[in-house]
Design an enzyme around this catalytic site. Structure first.
Site, short mmCIF file in Angstrom:
data_model
loop_
_atom_site.label_atom_id
_atom_site.label_comp_id
_atom_site.label_asym_id
_atom_site.label_seq_id
_atom_site.Cartn_x
_atom_site.Cartn_y
_atom_site.Cartn_z
N GLU A 178 2.46 3.61 -3.49
CA GLU A 178 2.59 2.42 -2.65
C GLU A 178 3.41 1.36 -3.38
O GLU A 178 3.07 0.94 -4.48
CB GLU A 178 1.19 1.87 -2.34
N GLY A 196 -8.14 -4.07 -0.74
CA GLY A 196 -7.26 -4.25 -1.90
C GLY A 196 -6.64 -2.92 -2.28
O GLY A 196 -6.58 -1.99 -1.48
N LYS A 220 -15.30 -13.46 -1.98
CA LYS A 220 -14.43 -13.77 -3.12
C LYS A 220 -13.01 -13.48 -2.64
O LYS A 220 -12.57 -12.34 -2.58
CB LYS A 220 -14.79 -12.88 -4.32
N CYS A 249 -0.74 -3.00 4.13
CA CYS A 249 -1.30 -1.70 3.81
C CYS A 249 -0.79 -0.62 4.75
O CYS A 249 -0.71 0.54 4.39
CB CYS A 249 -2.82 -1.77 3.86
N TRP A 305 -4.57 -10.56 -0.62
CA TRP A 305 -3.80 -11.78 -0.38
C TRP A 305 -2.90 -11.74 0.82
O TRP A 305 -2.30 -12.74 1.19
CB TRP A 305 -2.99 -12.16 -1.62
N ASN A 306 -2.74 -10.57 1.45
CA ASN A 306 -1.68 -10.54 2.46
C ASN A 306 -2.08 -11.13 3.81
O ASN A 306 -1.24 -11.66 4.53
CB ASN A 306 -1.08 -9.14 2.60
N GLU A 352 -11.17 -0.71 2.10
CA GLU A 352 -9.91 -0.64 2.86
C GLU A 352 -8.79 -0.71 1.83
O GLU A 352 -8.52 -1.78 1.28
CB GLU A 352 -9.81 -1.84 3.82
N LEU A 353 -8.14 0.43 1.59
CA LEU A 353 -7.22 0.49 0.45
C LEU A 353 -5.77 0.66 0.90
O LEU A 353 -5.42 0.31 2.01
CB LEU A 353 -7.67 1.61 -0.49
P1 NAD Z 1 -6.33 -6.03 -5.56
O1 NAD Z 1 -7.01 -4.72 -5.60
O2 NAD Z 1 -5.57 -6.46 -6.76
O3 NAD Z 1 -7.38 -7.21 -5.27
C1 NAD Z 1 -8.17 -7.26 -4.11
C2 NAD Z 1 -9.37 -8.17 -4.36
O4 NAD Z 1 -10.22 -7.58 -5.34
C3 NAD Z 1 -8.99 -9.55 -4.90
O5 NAD Z 1 -9.87 -10.51 -4.35
C4 NAD Z 1 -9.23 -9.41 -6.39
O6 NAD Z 1 -9.49 -10.62 -7.03
C5 NAD Z 1 -10.45 -8.50 -6.40
N1 NAD Z 1 -10.62 -7.74 -7.64
C6 NAD Z 1 -9.67 -7.31 -8.50
N2 NAD Z 1 -10.23 -6.65 -9.53
C7 NAD Z 1 -11.57 -6.66 -9.32
C8 NAD Z 1 -12.70 -6.14 -10.02
N3 NAD Z 1 -12.56 -5.46 -11.14
N4 NAD Z 1 -13.93 -6.34 -9.49
C9 NAD Z 1 -14.08 -6.99 -8.34
N5 NAD Z 1 -13.06 -7.52 -7.63
C10 NAD Z 1 -11.83 -7.35 -8.12
O7 NAD Z 1 -5.39 -5.98 -4.27
P2 NAD Z 1 -4.31 -7.03 -3.82
O8 NAD Z 1 -3.14 -6.91 -4.74
O9 NAD Z 1 -4.94 -8.35 -3.61
O10 NAD Z 1 -3.89 -6.46 -2.39
C11 NAD Z 1 -2.90 -5.49 -2.20
C12 NAD Z 1 -3.54 -4.15 -1.92
O11 NAD Z 1 -4.43 -4.26 -0.82
C13 NAD Z 1 -2.53 -3.10 -1.51
O12 NAD Z 1 -2.79 -1.89 -2.19
C14 NAD Z 1 -2.78 -2.90 -0.04
O13 NAD Z 1 -2.44 -1.65 0.48
C15 NAD Z 1 -4.23 -3.18 0.07
N6 NAD Z 1 -4.56 -3.60 1.44
C16 NAD Z 1 -5.32 -2.78 2.20
C17 NAD Z 1 -5.61 -3.13 3.52
C18 NAD Z 1 -6.45 -2.25 4.40
O14 NAD Z 1 -7.03 -2.77 5.34
N7 NAD Z 1 -6.54 -0.97 4.15
C19 NAD Z 1 -5.12 -4.31 4.03
C20 NAD Z 1 -4.34 -5.12 3.22
C21 NAD Z 1 -4.09 -4.75 1.91
#
Ligand code: NAD
Length: 498
Positions: A390, A237, A184, A293, A160-161, A259-260
């Site tokens: 984090e 995510g 998605k 992230c 979402w960011n 990308e975590l």
């Molecule tokens: P999240 O893991 O909660 O969700 C990310 C996406 O995955 C969303 O679209 C969500 O609906 C989907 N999702 C959730 N559970 C799922 C499942 N079981 N199966 C399939 N899809 C699923 O992350 P968030 O809260 O949206 O984002 C924040 C995180 O993202 C932070 O940890 C941040 O560090 C990371 N992030 C990483 C980068 C990068 O490029 N490395 C960039 C931005 C954010």
């Protein structure tokens, strides 16, 4: 599509499947909330397995029967350039939508949206330069070459960011490779991705090449990860979700890019230009209210300058302007989601309980319901949870160090390896640190620089694969090796492998 200039209107969105906006098959929508005004502003379709089935079938058809399947790479590139142009024309409108959904500063989102087209232009240019090659093979009477083929239907799951930047990072190289995609978006920020879908149609992208199924992670997201006709998952995510997806995707042997998260060290040596380093530390942790992230959430400061750096940072945190993300002089906006808001406040309590010393902020801000004060802890030990986990919020941990060796040891002593910053005027030290730090990106005397031409991704638990740069397109390709015998003679002994 939506007229988001009118704040009183509730915008109702629909999925984008096979070139059409369609209602969710289950007939359900959920709310999208503006975190600054704390009010529902849009309704998002709640997708499920049936919607995902339709989208994946459309994406598959696009790759096998549709015009996309037989289109030259140069022609693909032309459409991609047009997508970039349309994003540029709509940058301000899309930025406003993203601010309504995630509460990040308008100046930042507008900057992202104005830069976004570069990914489309760059990968459009790359589309017709994906070459295989003749291999000067060691076997006599053979001609051998490699060819690169699109991996197949791509499932793109985004956070979402920075919703549309992630769409560009994933979909521009995927389309350059000739794939089709089902996106998605995060359930908290789906609107801009659905608005973007309309632009892909306007650009002339054939039906089914780009699809958006909105919904919850456990429902629409999981259905994409499970789908047997999806060949590749590209995910941005949290590491917890990323690891679950990695395991789940193994059942159908999907290719996976992740990308975590991160816990990036931003390291200030006593020979640094301190004005620049302190500005870099602030941008490292307080930009985007810490919800990035690459946040430089661990500030490692050489002991001889620690007091000076700390004092100046506290002053900057105290005077930061907190408030309306649409105003150009706001420094810190709201936290995007209520769960994230609660998580940040919990971590502040954890840090206090661990014995870290609170020297700035430390709780909710009176600017509104979802605001957290910029917070700084000192006397942090690297084994504390506040230094290891984090937070994804405006919470900085300051850790002292004596020398280079200790800085490297502390810097690398986390499970993550996404990014690191180094502030020094010593060129030798800059190179030694860049080599020693286990991070996908190391910035020296700068922080947060990102480009469409520079690979981005994580080491260790921060992920798999790289986005941006030439190598990003390989994430969406399979290599095929083709052998042709140039001899008409039958092999001597066919039972022996040669
Ligand atoms: P999240 O893991 O909660 O969700 C990310 C996406 O995955 C969303 O679209 C969500 O609906 C989907 N999702 C959730 N559970 C799922 C499942 N079981 N199966 C399939 N899809 C699923 O992350 P968030 O809260 O949206 O984002 C924040 C995180 O993202 C932070 O940890 C941040 O560090 C990371 N992030 C990483 C980068 C990068 O490029 N490395 C960039 C931005 C954010």
């Amino acid at each position: 599509m939506a007229d988001v200039a009118d704040n009183s209107a509730l915008t109702v969105y629909r999925h984008f499947i096979d070139g059409q906006f369609v209602d969710p098959s289950g007939g359900e929508w959920f709310d999208s909330t503006d975190p600054y005004r704390n009010e529902v502003w849009a309704r998002i379709p709640r997708g499920g397995a049936e919607d995902v089935d339709r989208a994946v079938a459309a994406a598959r058809r696009a790759m096998t029967e549709g015009p996309w399947a037989s289109m030259s790479a140069s022609a693909r590139g032309k459409i991609m350039r047009r997508i970039g142009d349309l994003v540029a024309e709509n940058a301000e409108r899309l930025a406003r939508i993203e601010v309504r959904d995630n509460g990040k500063l308008f100046t930042e989102m507008l900057g992202q949206l104005r830069y976004h087209p570069e990914w489309w232009y760059y990968f459009a240019g790359l589309a017709d330069k994906i070459e295989g090659g003749v291999v000067p093979i060691d076997k006599p009477d053979h001609f051998a070459f490699t060819a690169h083929e699109p991996v197949g239907v791509v499932g793109a799951l985004t956070a979402w960011n920075s919703p549309l930047i992630f769409v560009a990072w994933k979909c521009a190289p995927a389309l350059a490779a000739g794939c089709s995609v089902v996106v998605k978006p995060s359930e908290f920020t789906s609107a801009s991705t659905l608005e973007f879908a309309a632009l892909t149609r306007e650009a002339g992208l054939p039906d089914g090449v780009f699809n958006v199924v909105a919904g919850l992670g456990q429902e629409a997201g999981a259905a994409i990860v499970d789908h047997p006709d999806v060949a590749k998952i590209t995910f941005t995510g949290s590491d917890v979700t990323g690891k679950a997806i990695y395991q789940q995707a193994a059942r159908t042997m999907k290719r996976v890019s992740l990308e975590l998260g991160g816990k990036s060290p931003n390291i200030i040596f006593n020979d640094a230009n301190l004005d620049a380093a302190i500005a870099g530390a602030v941008s490292g942790i307080f930009a985007a209210t810490g919800q990035t992230c690459i946040a430089g959430s661990r500030l490692l400061v050489q002991n001889s300058v620690r007091d000076e750096v700390t004092e100046r940072l506290v002053e900057m945190a105290r005077t930061a302007r907190i408030g309306d993300p649409m105003l150009p002089d706001t420094n810190i906006g709201p936290v995007t989601t209520p769960p994230q808001y609660r998580k940040i406040l919990d971590y502040i309590d954890v840090a206090k309980g661990e014995g870290a010393r609170l020297i700035a902020g430390g709780g909710p801000s009176d600017a509104g319901p979802n605001f957290v004060q910029p917070t700084i802890f000192t006397d942090v030990r690297n084994d504390m949870r506040i230094a290891q986990e984090e937070v994804f919020g405006p919470v900085l941990s300051i850790i002292g160090f004596e020398d280079e060796e200790e800085a490297v040891r502390i810097g690398n002593d986390v499970i993550y390896g996404l990014a690191a910053g180094v502030w020094t005027q010593n060129i030798g030290r800059a190179h030694r640190m860049a080599r020693a730090l286990k991070a996908g990106t190391v910035w020296v005397n700068t922080y947060r620089a990102i480009s469409y031409m520079m690979p981005f991704g994580g080491m260790k638990h921060s992920g798999l694969g790289r986005e941006s740069g030439v190598e990003a397109v390989r994430e969406y390709l399979e290599t095929k090796s083709v052998w042709i015998s140039t001899s008409d003679a039958a092999p001597g002994n066919p039972f022996v492998m040669r």
